[in-house]
Structure formats: structure tokens, C-alpha cells
Design an enzyme around this catalytic site. Structure first.
Site, mmCIF file in Angstrom:
data_model
loop_
_atom_site.group_PDB
_atom_site.id
_atom_site.type_symbol
_atom_site.label_atom_id
_atom_site.label_comp_id
_atom_site.label_asym_id
_atom_site.label_seq_id
_atom_site.Cartn_x
_atom_site.Cartn_y
_atom_site.Cartn_z
ATOM 1 N N ARG A 1 0.840 -1.214 0.000
ATOM 2 C CA ARG A 1 0.000 0.000 0.000
ATOM 3 C C ARG A 1 0.869 1.256 0.000
ATOM 4 O O ARG A 1 0.527 2.272 -0.592
ATOM 5 C CB ARG A 1 -0.974 0.004 1.183
ATOM 6 C CG ARG A 1 -0.294 -0.001 2.534
ATOM 7 C CD ARG A 1 -1.295 -0.017 3.676
ATOM 8 N NE ARG A 1 -0.633 -0.363 4.932
ATOM 9 C CZ ARG A 1 -0.797 0.295 6.069
ATOM 10 N NH1 ARG A 1 -1.587 1.335 6.142
ATOM 11 N NH2 ARG A 1 -0.171 -0.100 7.152
ATOM 12 N N GLU B 1 -18.209 4.939 -0.105
ATOM 13 C CA GLU B 1 -17.431 4.278 -1.151
ATOM 14 C C GLU B 1 -18.186 4.157 -2.455
ATOM 15 O O GLU B 1 -17.606 4.288 -3.542
ATOM 16 C CB GLU B 1 -16.977 2.894 -0.671
ATOM 17 C CG GLU B 1 -16.037 2.921 0.543
ATOM 18 C CD GLU B 1 -16.726 3.115 1.888
ATOM 19 O OE1 GLU B 1 -17.989 3.116 1.914
ATOM 20 O OE2 GLU B 1 -16.042 3.268 2.908
ATOM 21 N N GLN C 1 -12.958 -5.921 8.274
ATOM 22 C CA GLN C 1 -12.049 -5.088 7.478
ATOM 23 C C GLN C 1 -11.184 -5.941 6.531
ATOM 24 O O GLN C 1 -10.416 -5.417 5.743
ATOM 25 C CB GLN C 1 -11.106 -4.268 8.362
ATOM 26 C CG GLN C 1 -11.717 -3.804 9.674
ATOM 27 C CD GLN C 1 -12.671 -2.645 9.535
ATOM 28 O OE1 GLN C 1 -12.295 -1.588 9.057
ATOM 29 N NE2 GLN C 1 -13.923 -2.832 9.938
HETATM 30 C C1 LIG Z 1 -17.574 1.121 5.173
HETATM 31 C C2 LIG Z 1 -16.388 1.542 5.934
HETATM 32 N N1 LIG Z 1 -15.525 2.422 5.382
HETATM 33 C C3 LIG Z 1 -14.428 2.786 6.048
HETATM 34 C C4 LIG Z 1 -14.156 2.274 7.285
HETATM 35 C C5 LIG Z 1 -12.882 2.638 8.006
HETATM 36 N N2 LIG Z 1 -13.171 3.467 9.173
HETATM 37 C C6 LIG Z 1 -13.192 2.970 10.422
HETATM 38 S S1 LIG Z 1 -13.611 4.110 11.577
HETATM 39 C C7 LIG Z 1 -13.729 5.330 10.399
HETATM 40 C C8 LIG Z 1 -14.102 6.708 10.805
HETATM 41 C C9 LIG Z 1 -15.402 6.739 11.549
HETATM 42 O O1 LIG Z 1 -15.690 8.016 12.006
HETATM 43 P P1 LIG Z 1 -16.954 8.242 12.935
HETATM 44 O O2 LIG Z 1 -18.135 7.583 12.338
HETATM 45 O O3 LIG Z 1 -17.068 9.699 13.179
HETATM 46 O O4 LIG Z 1 -16.579 7.424 14.244
HETATM 47 P P2 LIG Z 1 -16.024 7.928 15.659
HETATM 48 O O5 LIG Z 1 -15.599 9.361 15.526
HETATM 49 O O6 LIG Z 1 -17.155 7.795 16.601
HETATM 50 O O7 LIG Z 1 -14.894 7.035 16.013
HETATM 51 C C10 LIG Z 1 -13.437 4.816 9.129
HETATM 52 C C11 LIG Z 1 -13.436 5.606 7.905
HETATM 53 C C12 LIG Z 1 -15.074 1.354 7.825
HETATM 54 N N3 LIG Z 1 -14.885 0.766 9.010
HETATM 55 N N4 LIG Z 1 -16.177 1.020 7.136
#
Ligand SMILES: Cc1ncc(C[n+]2csc(CCOP(=O)(O)OP(=O)(O)O)c2C)c(N)n1
Ligand SMILES: [Mg+2]
Lengths: 320, 273
Positions: free
Chosen positions: A14, A62, A125
Site C-alpha cells: 500500500r 465508497e 475489514q
Molecule cells: C464502510 C467503511 N468504510 C471505512 C471504514 C474505516 N473506518 C473505520 S472508523 C472510520 C471513521 C469513523 O468516524 P466516525 O463515524 O465519526 O466514528 P467515531 O468518531 O465515533 O470514532 C473509518 C473511515 C469502515 N470501518 N467502514
């Protein structure tokens, strides 16, 4: 033969992807990149920092990102969309099918954190079905580079490939197999070692395990050919047919569901050319679990020792 | 702990849960502290006061359902489930290890009492709607609670669910938006702004309650208001602080997905008290 590979740990694929994007961005201002809130994990943040006006932040969305990427690509941009493999393919599949594959749009799709080697985050994931999904998109080219050298070169080629491309990348640092001058050609596999008793065919991080397995088998007097199929679709029929004819025994090893990944595609070529004994090593009808990457790989039998066990089984069948 | 409405008991539980979160993620050396800490009062109020559930009988058909749609905040859920008596407390520090029931994201294969395996953002609200509709069919008093992240609601499916719930008047579901203003790569306002929140949800037919997500009394009142609201789904827009309770994690995007070091764990535990 196999012992000649030192397999020193290099960067994660990556990371090489992110660096290749920056190179592309420097030489071609037509290159654009879309992200879905994972730019630090996919390394597209490197491109975003360098070329903010050509970097499109889509938020955690996405499916929307894939269609936006398709729109950019259909307007003449060299467009990349990237996320974890599980999210870009699963959430964006309808968009990939209709807006990209069916419409003949040359979008470049990159899925990082593929396979089970992401470790601690666990199955939600992980991506054990991405080869299957990407290969089921008609007209797609599907690439799974083994190390940073291969990734760097193949990303740059993919950018100028006339069709849609999916590139599979991993989270963890992986051994470097190729020297800096190695040439890669989309659609052409690479034979890494000579071998006459059987052939180990693999892709991505399992190639290094196959090399280690081949070295172990060599110590037992078994001569194993190792082939890196960095392009899974279109598959290199010649290298497979030749291996089938010359070694009469093929084991395919992959960090993917065993019944829908590389193995079944190799088997189709073998069946159509020079039928021979085959065994398939992969993930069996399950979703793995959390753990350190090396622990998860061990538990789900993705190590050189496990590959060697399957290789011996294949050889025993060949001897009848 | 048995269920209680007593503020000081709930506050003490919130401290315990914060300690659990820090210790678990510290031991695992990976995980998501920020979004676990921001949701502590929400989950404590639900599990120890508002929700009707029975840890001794997790399959009780009339139980209220809970879905942590933002599954990466698993540690806060594991802590309240363990403190409720669903799962062993003494294994919390096996978080994310191979073979642990405390997987990186909630996983029903390992903890059958979980209503949902989550971790792919954006799907939990729709799943909850199915459960809420089933409860209506069964004439069950069961209510469904779904915790969403503010970054998570960028997913289109959330708005498909929002539209469904408003149209079908699903009044036995409550969404709780953990509005901590930070997502993975940084601040929500810089990645994909989601405001105005109250107006959006109201436009989709929801009863919107804005609440301080760290004020237990205010949360109790908000959940009561949601339950009293008929003919409409309710959402609590919970204004929270990512990393709440640990000074160096508060409002710091770095601690979305980075574990505290050993020294940071000690510092954090001292601050939480
Ligand atoms: C469909 C999907 N896309 C991307 C992710 C990767 N991901 C994990 S947490 C996150 C951010 C989440 O932010 P938020 O919903 O504000 O959560 P919090 O601030 O409460 O941790 C991302 C992009 C995921 N888990 N699922
Ligand atoms: Mg947030």
C-alpha cells in the site's frame, strides 16, 4: 534455486502504491485520486498533500466515490479510487459493474488491506473475496503485486492501461523479491525458480511463502518451480500450460477464499491445456478472526510450512 | 451491576468503563480509543438504566436491541457487556488477540449475545429497522437502539434507512448520533461536512433531540422523550468530545485509531480516577 532469494523485509505494497501515485501526479497532471476517509491508511494522503486540487475527498461513502471516479475517468482523467479492498469492492460493486465494467470506463480501483494479514481489526475489514469479485467484472484487469518493486511498477503501468484495473494491496510490510531493474508486464507471470517436480503458483504475499516452501522442499530433494502471477486477469495461459506440461503437478497458494480466487482460474487453464494433478491452498469457507498478522496467518495456514505440506500432498498424488 | 437510575452510580460506572477502555486498548496495543471514550455515557445510560435486557437470559425475545453501528468502538461495548454480566470481565484485556471473544470489531460468532457483527460502517441503522419492524409484527414492546458515528452517516445507506424510518413511522427505534466531530483522517467538517444535522433528520421525518452526550441526566431525559414520541422515529444528536475523559486524547484526531503507550495508559488512568 529458491535459496537465492534473501527475502528482506521491505515496505507494505500500500505504501508503494501511494508513492507511485505521487510520481504519476508529478509527470501527468491528468492523474486524479479519490478517497473515502482512509487516505492515511491507503497512502493516498501523499498524493493529496502534493496535489490537493486533484484529490477528491468523498467522505465515508465508497459507492459514491466509485461513481465519481467513473465520471472523472469518462471525462478523460486518469482516475484512481482507493479504500480498503473490502469497502471499495463490496460497497462499490454495483457502481463498478454498471458505471465502470459495463460502461467500459478505464477507472483504476485500488483495494488495500486485502486478505487476512491485516490482523487485529478482524474480518469486517479483511478481504478474502476481492479477487473473486474483481475478476467477475467483465473486462477488468486484476493485479496483485507481490512487493514494493512490483507495486510501484504496476501502478504506473495500470495508469496508462486502456481498460479498468483493480489492484490488490496489503497492509503489512512484505519481503522484497524483485531487484530494482525487474521488468513487469501486465498479463505476464514471472517464473522465479526452475523446477521439475511440481510448480507452486501464487500471488501477493503468498509468493514469498512459496519461495520459502520451495527452499524447504529442495532440502528434501524436491525440485519446485515457483511462479508469481502478479496479473490474475487476464491470466498468463502460456506460463501455466508450460508448468503443467513440464512438472505435471501444480499447487496454487493464495490468501483468499480457496474456491473462488486464483486457484480456480489456474485450474481452468490447466483443464483446457495440459491436465495434471492440482492442489489448492487458501482460506476454506470462513472469515478468519482478529490477532497479530503473523498469528492470524499461522492459524489460517498461510505460512511456508503449510504450503510445503500441501505441496507434499500434491506430489504424493502425482506419484500415485 | 444491576440496573439503576441513580446518577452517582451511573457516573461511577462511566469511570469504570473508561478505565476498561484504556486498559484494553493499551494491552492490545491497537484499537480505537477516541470513539470508544466519546460514547461512554451513551452506552452506560442505555445498558444500566434505559434498556430492558437480562444478561442471564440474552435470548429473551422481548429484550431491547442494541446495535453499535460504529463497530470500531467495540471496547466501550465490551466493557458495558462485561460489567453487565454478559461476558467475562477478566478477559477484557485479551482484546484483539487471537482466539479472544473480544475481537477487533463486535463479532457474533464469538459473543452470541451481540445483536450484530459490525465494523463496516453504514449498515447498522437498516439492520435495526428490521429488528424494530419484527418487534411490531410480534406485538413486542422491544425497542431498538442504534449508535452511529458522525463520520459514519456520510454513507448513503444511512439516509435510505432514515427515509424508510420516517415514511414507515418506525417509532420503536432510537438512533443515537455520537457527534464527536472527528472521523478517521481528521475533522468531519474538513472531510465531508454533515451539518445541519437537526434539519436533515427532521426533514426525513425524525423527532430530533439534541443532547449533551456526556450528561447522564440529560441522556435519561432524552431517552424518555424518545420513548414518549409516537408515530415517528427518534434520534438523539449527542454532542460529544472524541477521547472524552483523557486530556491528551480529547479533540485529538490522532487518537481515532492509535493505542496509548504504557506511559499514556498510566497517565490516562490517573486522570480518569
Ligand atoms: C464502510 C467503511 N468504510 C471505512 C471504514 C474505516 N473506518 C473505520 S472508523 C472510520 C471513521 C469513523 O468516524 P466516525 O463515524 O465519526 O466514528 P467515531 O468518531 O465515533 O470514532 C473509518 C473511515 C469502515 N470501518 N467502514
Ligand atoms: Mg466521529
Amino acid at each position: 534455486m529458491a535459496a537465492k532469494y534473501e527475502l528482506k523485509l521491505g515496505a507494505a505494497t500500500r505504501e508503494a502504491f501511494g508513492k507511485a501515485l505521487v510520481e504519476l501526479g508529478k509527470t501527468d497532471e491528468n492523474v486524479v485520486v479519490c478517497d473515502a476517509d482512509l487516505s492515511k491508511s491507503t497512502f493516498t494522503h501523499l498524493f493529496g498533500k502534493e496535489f490537493p486540487s486533484r484529490f477528491f475527498s468523498c467522505g465515508i461513502a465508497e459507492a459514491n466515490m466509485v461513481s465519481i471516479g467513473a465520471g472523472l475517468a469518462s471525462s478523460g482523467k486518469i482516475a484512481f479510487v482507493a479504500s480498503f479492498s473490502a469497502f471499495v469492492l463490496n460497497k462499490g460493486f454495483e457502481q463498478l459493474r454498471v458505471n465502470v465494467a459495463y460502461s467500459g470506463i478505464p477507472l483504476k480501483v485500488v483495494g488495500t488491506h486485502s486478505g487476512i494479514s491485516i490482523g487485529e481489526d478482524g474480518p469486517s475489514q479483511m478481504s478474502v473475496e476481492d479477487i473473486s469479485l474483481a475478476c467477475s467484472l467483465a473486462g477488468f484487469t486484476v493485479i496483485s503485486p507481490v512487493d514494493e518493486v512490483a507495486m510501484f511498477s504496476l501502478v504506473k503501468q495500470a495508469a496508462y492501461h486502456p481498460g479498468a484495473v483493480f489492484i490488490r494491496a496489503g497492509r503489512v510490510k512484505v519481503p522484497v523479491i524483485y531487484g530494482p531493474d525487474q521488468k513487469f508486464e501486465i498479463g505476464k507471470g514471472i517464473q522465479l525458480t526452475e523446477g521439475t517436480d511440481l510448480t507452486l503458483i501464487s500471488t501477493g504475499l503468498m509468493v514469498a511463502e512459496c519461495l520459502k516452501a520451495a527452499a524447504a522442499l529442495e532440502a528434501e530433494g524436491i525440485s519446485a518451480r515457483v511462479i508469481d502471477l502478479h496479473t490474475i486477469k487476464p491470466i498468463d495461459r502460456d506460463i501455466i500450460a508450460k508448468a503443467a506440461a513440464e512438472t505435471g503437478c501444480i499447487l496454487v497458494a493464495e490468501e483468499h477464499l480457496v474456491d473462488s480466487g486464483l486457484g480456480v482460474r489456474v485450474a481452468q487453464v490447466v483443464a483446457e491445456t495440459n491436465p495434471c494433478v492440482m492442489e489448492f491452498h487458501g482460506i476454506n469457507n470462513t472469515y478468519a478472526e482478529s490477532g497479530l498478522p503473523e498469528e492470524v496467518l499461522e492459524k489460517y495456514k498461510m505460512t511456508a510450512a503449510d504450503v510445503a505440506v500441501s505441496a507434499r500432498k500434491a506430489l504424493a498424488r502425482k506419484k500415485g | 451491576m444491576t440496573r439503576t437510575s441513580d446518577l452517582s452510580e451511573l457516573q461511577a460506572m462511566a469511570r469504570t468503563v473508561r478505565r476498561d477502555i484504556i486498559e484494553m486498548i493499551g494491552a492490545a496495543k491497537s484499537g480505537h480509543p477516541g470513539g470508544s471514550l466519546s460514547a461512554v455515557e451513551i452506552l452506560v445510560t442505555l445498558y444500566f438504566d434505559v434498556m430492558k435486557h437480562d444478561p442471564a437470559n440474552p435470548a429473551w425475545p422481548q429484550r431491547d436491541r442494541f446495535i453499535l453501528s460504529k463497530g470500531h468502538a467495540a471496547p466501550v461495548l465490551y466493557s458495558v457487556m462485561a460489567e453487565s454480566g454478559y461476558t467475562p470481565k477478566d478477559q477484557l484485556n485479551t482484546l484483539r488477540r487471537i482466539g479472544s471473544i473480544y475481537q477487533g470489531h463486535p463479532d457474533r460468532r464469538f459473543i452470541p449475545a451481540l445483536e450484530a457483527s459490525t465494523g463496516s460502517l453504514g449498515v447498522g441503522l437498516s439492520l435495526g429497522l428490521g429488528m424494530a419492524e419484527a418487534a411490531k409484527l410480534d406485538k413486542s414492546p422491544s425497542r431498538t437502539y442504534v449508535v452511529l458515528g458522525d463520520g459514519e452517516i456520510q454513507e448513503g445507506q444511512i439516509w435510505e434507512a432514515a427515509m424508510y424510518a420516517g415514511f414507515h413511522k418506525v417509532d420503536n427505534i432510537v438512533a443515537i448520533l455520537d457527534n464527536n466531530r472527528i472521523q478517521l483522517d481528521g475533522w468531519v467538517k474538513d472531510i465531508m461536512a454533515i451539518e445541519p444535522l437537526a434539519e436533515k433528520w427532521a426533514a426525513f421525518g425524525w423527532h430530533v433531540i439534541e443532547v449533551d452526550g456526556h450528561d447522564i441526566v440529560a441522556l435519561q431525559a432524552a431517552f424518555a422523550e424518545a420513548e414518549a414520541t409516537k408515530g415517528k422515529p427518534s434520534i438523539l444528536i449527542a454532542h460529544t468530545v472524541k477521547g472524552k475523559g483523557v486530556s491528551f486524547m480529547e479533540n485529538n484526531p490522532k487518537y481515532h485509531g492509535v493505542a496509548p503507550t504504557k506511559e499514556e495508559v498510566e497517565l490516562a488512568l490517573k486522570e480518569i480516577g
